[in-house]
Design an enzyme around this catalytic site. Sequence first.
Site, PDB file in Angstrom:
ATOM      1  CD  GLN A  78      -8.107   5.773 -18.156  1.00  0.00           C
ATOM      2  OE1 GLN A  78      -8.584   5.436 -17.090  1.00  0.00           O
ATOM      3  NE2 GLN A  78      -7.972   4.964 -19.174  1.00  0.00           N
TER       4      GLN A  78
ATOM      5  CB  THR B  35     -15.170   8.687 -18.648  1.00  0.00           C
ATOM      6  OG1 THR B  35     -15.364   8.949 -20.037  1.00  0.00           O
ATOM      7  CG2 THR B  35     -14.718   9.965 -17.958  1.00  0.00           C
ATOM      8  CD  GLU B  36      -9.045   7.179 -13.376  1.00  0.00           C
ATOM      9  OE1 GLU B  36      -8.698   8.234 -12.820  1.00  0.00           O
ATOM     10  OE2 GLU B  36      -8.248   6.331 -13.824  1.00  0.00           O
ATOM     11  CB  THR B  37     -11.540  11.895 -13.906  1.00  0.00           C
ATOM     12  OG1 THR B  37     -10.773  11.070 -13.036  1.00  0.00           O
ATOM     13  CG2 THR B  37     -11.782  13.254 -13.255  1.00  0.00           C
TER      14      THR B  37
ATOM     15  CB  ILE C 130      -6.450  11.244 -13.761  1.00  0.00           C
ATOM     16  CG1 ILE C 130      -6.507  12.493 -12.883  1.00  0.00           C
ATOM     17  CG2 ILE C 130      -7.557  10.272 -13.472  1.00  0.00           C
ATOM     18  CD1 ILE C 130      -7.748  13.311 -13.056  1.00  0.00           C
TER      19      ILE C 130
END
Length: 302
Positions: A242, A21-23, A238
Amino acid sequence: NVGPRASAEQLQDPDHLIDYTETFIFDCDGVIWKGDKLIDGVPETLDMLRSKGKRLVFVTNNSTKSRKQYGKKFETLGLDVKEEEIFASSFAAAAYLQSIDFPKDKKVYVVGEEGIQKELELAGFQYVGGPEDGEKKIELKPGFLMEHDENVGAVVVGFDRYFNYYKIQYATLCIRENPGCLFIATNRDAVTHLTDAQEWAGGGSMVGAVRGSTQREPLVVGKPSTFMMDYLAKKFSISKSQICMVGDRLDTDILFGQNGGCKTLLVLSGVTSLSMLQNPENDIQPDFYTNKISDFLSLKAP
Ligand code: PLP
Ligand code: CA
């Protein structure tokens, strides 16, 4: 494996979820706080996620405060969260009007509280209405005709503890009689938890009154509508795959994440219990569920 599942899986390996996970988008009430009380372990969890370089975003359907006022609330609770990381449905209403280039010489009629007024003001929009109209009464005499401003081009309806018949009629006149007048709802939460003793009528009840009189469907800018997700994805560049949406409510938070094509994590620290999640009549299943966000810390493998 993004999207709805047959049934939610209990979160067992948070590190895996975090790595992919990025965010993280966190819902507020029921995830970060309950009313005015911080939920256990939240500061440590947010610190850990930030130390791993994760982007954190906070989204709330509660339109009574502006993002600046929420900034103060985070600060009071001892959390280091910037205004720019907070997306309340009050802000979403103003951002939506900006996104469609709503004319600055038109006005917005506000059925709602200070949060909406402040966000409209910051965005440079003129408005009428708000809590002040809660004092207004209609004296029905024969032939009485209520005036309204023909320059109102949008009605924004949100949770409003000063709601009354005057506002319903004013909003109705604008929507029915002003050509092209928009009907925008900050959110449609049926109930909310103003105290933990019972459920209270939510923003959806005010929106419902105006739907009833106008026979029009509002454009919803809060969760579960895709407006805020699209806005966030664009703003921060984004990819939605993600993002992990973390929330306590199935029909707003989890649906919001699923509508956006994100991963979803339900926490049981708010309004949804395990038995509600597992009720055969519930057809909204998150990817994962866990008790509270601080399980990100305690579930680590030894
Ligand atoms: N609307 C109102 C008026 C509320 O009081 C709350 C929660 O306190 C909500 C909506 C839901 O907020 P959230 O989206 O942060 O769970
Ligand atoms: Ca919530």
